[in-house]
Design a protein around this motif. Sequence first.
Motif, PDB file in Angstrom:
ATOM      1  N   LYS A   8      39.760  23.032  11.472  1.00 43.02           N
ATOM      2  CA  LYS A   8      39.052  22.068  10.636  1.00 43.02           C
ATOM      3  C   LYS A   8      39.455  20.647  11.020  1.00 43.02           C
ATOM      4  O   LYS A   8      40.589  20.379  11.394  1.00 43.02           O
ATOM      5  CB  LYS A   8      39.346  22.300   9.155  1.00 43.02           C
ATOM      6  N   ARG A   9      38.487  19.734  10.905  1.00 43.08           N
ATOM      7  CA  ARG A   9      38.733  18.325  11.172  1.00 43.08           C
ATOM      8  C   ARG A   9      38.811  17.600   9.838  1.00 43.08           C
ATOM      9  O   ARG A   9      37.855  17.634   9.057  1.00 43.08           O
ATOM     10  CB  ARG A   9      37.600  17.744  12.016  1.00 43.08           C
ATOM     11  N   VAL A  10      39.946  16.949   9.583  1.00 44.13           N
ATOM     12  CA  VAL A  10      40.230  16.371   8.270  1.00 44.13           C
ATOM     13  C   VAL A  10      40.494  14.876   8.410  1.00 44.13           C
ATOM     14  O   VAL A  10      41.299  14.462   9.247  1.00 44.13           O
ATOM     15  CB  VAL A  10      41.452  17.046   7.628  1.00 44.13           C
ATOM     16  N   LEU A  11      39.841  14.079   7.576  1.00 43.56           N
ATOM     17  CA  LEU A  11      40.082  12.639   7.536  1.00 43.56           C
ATOM     18  C   LEU A  11      40.731  12.293   6.205  1.00 43.56           C
ATOM     19  O   LEU A  11      40.164  12.577   5.146  1.00 43.56           O
ATOM     20  CB  LEU A  11      38.770  11.869   7.698  1.00 43.56           C
ATOM     21  N   ALA A  32      44.982  22.100  10.899  1.00 37.96           N
ATOM     22  CA  ALA A  32      43.866  21.172  10.984  1.00 37.96           C
ATOM     23  C   ALA A  32      44.124  20.083  12.019  1.00 37.96           C
ATOM     24  O   ALA A  32      45.270  19.744  12.322  1.00 37.96           O
ATOM     25  CB  ALA A  32      43.612  20.531   9.622  1.00 37.96           C
ATOM     26  N   THR A  33      43.049  19.542  12.553  1.00 37.62           N
ATOM     27  CA  THR A  33      43.105  18.310  13.338  1.00 37.62           C
ATOM     28  C   THR A  33      42.898  17.161  12.356  1.00 37.62           C
ATOM     29  O   THR A  33      41.867  17.106  11.675  1.00 37.62           O
ATOM     30  CB  THR A  33      42.005  18.281  14.410  1.00 37.62           C
ATOM     31  N   VAL A  34      43.869  16.272  12.266  1.00 37.89           N
ATOM     32  CA  VAL A  34      43.898  15.287  11.191  1.00 37.89           C
ATOM     33  C   VAL A  34      43.661  13.879  11.728  1.00 37.89           C
ATOM     34  O   VAL A  34      44.273  13.467  12.714  1.00 37.89           O
ATOM     35  CB  VAL A  34      45.241  15.331  10.438  1.00 37.89           C
ATOM     36  N   ALA A  80      31.689   6.331  11.717  1.00 38.61           N
ATOM     37  CA  ALA A  80      31.120   6.828  12.969  1.00 38.61           C
ATOM     38  C   ALA A  80      32.200   7.004  14.025  1.00 38.61           C
ATOM     39  O   ALA A  80      32.208   7.998  14.772  1.00 38.61           O
ATOM     40  CB  ALA A  80      30.043   5.866  13.466  1.00 38.61           C
ATOM     41  N   ASP A  81      33.135   6.057  14.099  1.00 34.53           N
ATOM     42  CA  ASP A  81      34.220   6.149  15.075  1.00 34.53           C
ATOM     43  C   ASP A  81      35.148   7.311  14.744  1.00 34.53           C
ATOM     44  O   ASP A  81      35.583   8.052  15.645  1.00 34.53           O
ATOM     45  CB  ASP A  81      35.007   4.838  15.109  1.00 34.53           C
ATOM     46  N   ALA A  82      35.470   7.496  13.456  1.00 41.84           N
ATOM     47  CA  ALA A  82      36.335   8.609  13.047  1.00 41.84           C
ATOM     48  C   ALA A  82      35.695   9.940  13.392  1.00 41.84           C
ATOM     49  O   ALA A  82      36.352  10.857  13.920  1.00 41.84           O
ATOM     50  CB  ALA A  82      36.623   8.522  11.549  1.00 41.84           C
ATOM     51  N   ALA A  83      34.407  10.080  13.116  1.00 42.91           N
ATOM     52  CA  ALA A  83      33.700  11.325  13.431  1.00 42.91           C
ATOM     53  C   ALA A  83      33.678  11.572  14.935  1.00 42.91           C
ATOM     54  O   ALA A  83      33.816  12.710  15.397  1.00 42.91           O
ATOM     55  CB  ALA A  83      32.281  11.271  12.873  1.00 42.91           C
ATOM     56  N   ARG A  84      33.522  10.504  15.704  1.00 42.73           N
ATOM     57  CA  ARG A  84      33.512  10.650  17.164  1.00 42.73           C
ATOM     58  C   ARG A  84      34.871  11.101  17.679  1.00 42.73           C
ATOM     59  O   ARG A  84      34.969  12.036  18.491  1.00 42.73           O
ATOM     60  CB  ARG A  84      33.124   9.328  17.817  1.00 42.73           C
ATOM     61  N   GLN A  85      35.939  10.472  17.182  1.00 42.37           N
ATOM     62  CA  GLN A  85      37.276  10.813  17.670  1.00 42.37           C
ATOM     63  C   GLN A  85      37.723  12.203  17.229  1.00 42.37           C
ATOM     64  O   GLN A  85      38.458  12.883  17.956  1.00 42.37           O
ATOM     65  CB  GLN A  85      38.290   9.769  17.202  1.00 42.37           C
ATOM     66  N   VAL A  89      33.759  15.570  10.929  1.00 39.39           N
ATOM     67  CA  VAL A  89      34.688  15.614   9.792  1.00 39.39           C
ATOM     68  C   VAL A  89      34.260  16.747   8.867  1.00 39.39           C
ATOM     69  O   VAL A  89      33.144  16.727   8.326  1.00 39.39           O
ATOM     70  CB  VAL A  89      34.720  14.273   9.024  1.00 39.39           C
ATOM     71  N   ASP A  90      35.142  17.727   8.694  1.00 41.13           N
ATOM     72  CA  ASP A  90      34.885  18.856   7.793  1.00 41.13           C
ATOM     73  C   ASP A  90      35.424  18.612   6.393  1.00 41.13           C
ATOM     74  O   ASP A  90      34.876  19.131   5.420  1.00 41.13           O
ATOM     75  CB  ASP A  90      35.534  20.133   8.345  1.00 41.13           C
ATOM     76  N   VAL A  91      36.525  17.859   6.305  1.00 41.25           N
ATOM     77  CA  VAL A  91      37.160  17.573   5.015  1.00 41.25           C
ATOM     78  C   VAL A  91      37.453  16.078   4.958  1.00 41.25           C
ATOM     79  O   VAL A  91      38.147  15.539   5.829  1.00 41.25           O
ATOM     80  CB  VAL A  91      38.473  18.356   4.828  1.00 41.25           C
TER      81      VAL A  91
END
Length: 267
Positions: A8-11, A32-34, A80-85, A89-91
Amino acid sequence: MAGRFEGKRVLVTGASSGIGAATAVAFAREGATVGLAARRADRLAEVLAECREHAPDSAGLPVALPVDLADLDGIEAFAADAARQLGGVDVLVNNAGIPKRRRAAKLTPEDLREVMAVNFEAPVRLTAALLPGMLERGHGHVVNLSSMGVHMFSMGAGAYAASKAAVELWTEALYLELAGSGVSAHLLVPGTTATEFSRERDNNDPPFPVDPATAATPEQVASALLDCLGTDVFVTYATERDAATARAKNADPNGFLGDFLTKMGRR
């Protein structure tokens, strides 16, 4: 053994200290990838290093994403940058916020604008920017953090509590609107937590009452946050003590506040 959030990708916003830092580390431990978002790049680097120590080999590397969410017009580009990196984003954990200890008679328009912008408008705009991607994929979680100031009493911090009350009602709308979409909205109420958030700080008035003996730890709050993602409940309190307090006020708000005034010697 795979963690609960493997892949999961978590911000996490406000990830440079306190609840945000503990939450980011907890997600990293669970596979998770945070993405860690906060203003203070130096503090963010410290939390990033800890996340990398705990991240399983199978997880993607956590990334630091310095941002000032008070810059509302920059939020969409940041999202947009966070989603790209992160690769999506799942969470989303909307944890960033500012305290505002200021009595009503002294509250300025600037105080009100600042606390509502950071505590309410910023998470709304960040969620709005990331929600379409979650809906398109058919899965995701948005976790918004509130305050016991909404469920207890807010003397001396009315604007702060109002900003969190706005978050609560907006999250309630999200919870209902997203039902059946595969994307869930959650409200987490941390209660008093032993972090720098509750300590003396610039542009806030005393007192700063935090009893370390009764306050929750950031790790306790992070654990409750991760656990709530495995449920379909709307609101989660970090401790049973806070849940009981909220129930008592909801059952009889007049009596609850009257008892408080009596203890304060004001009735």
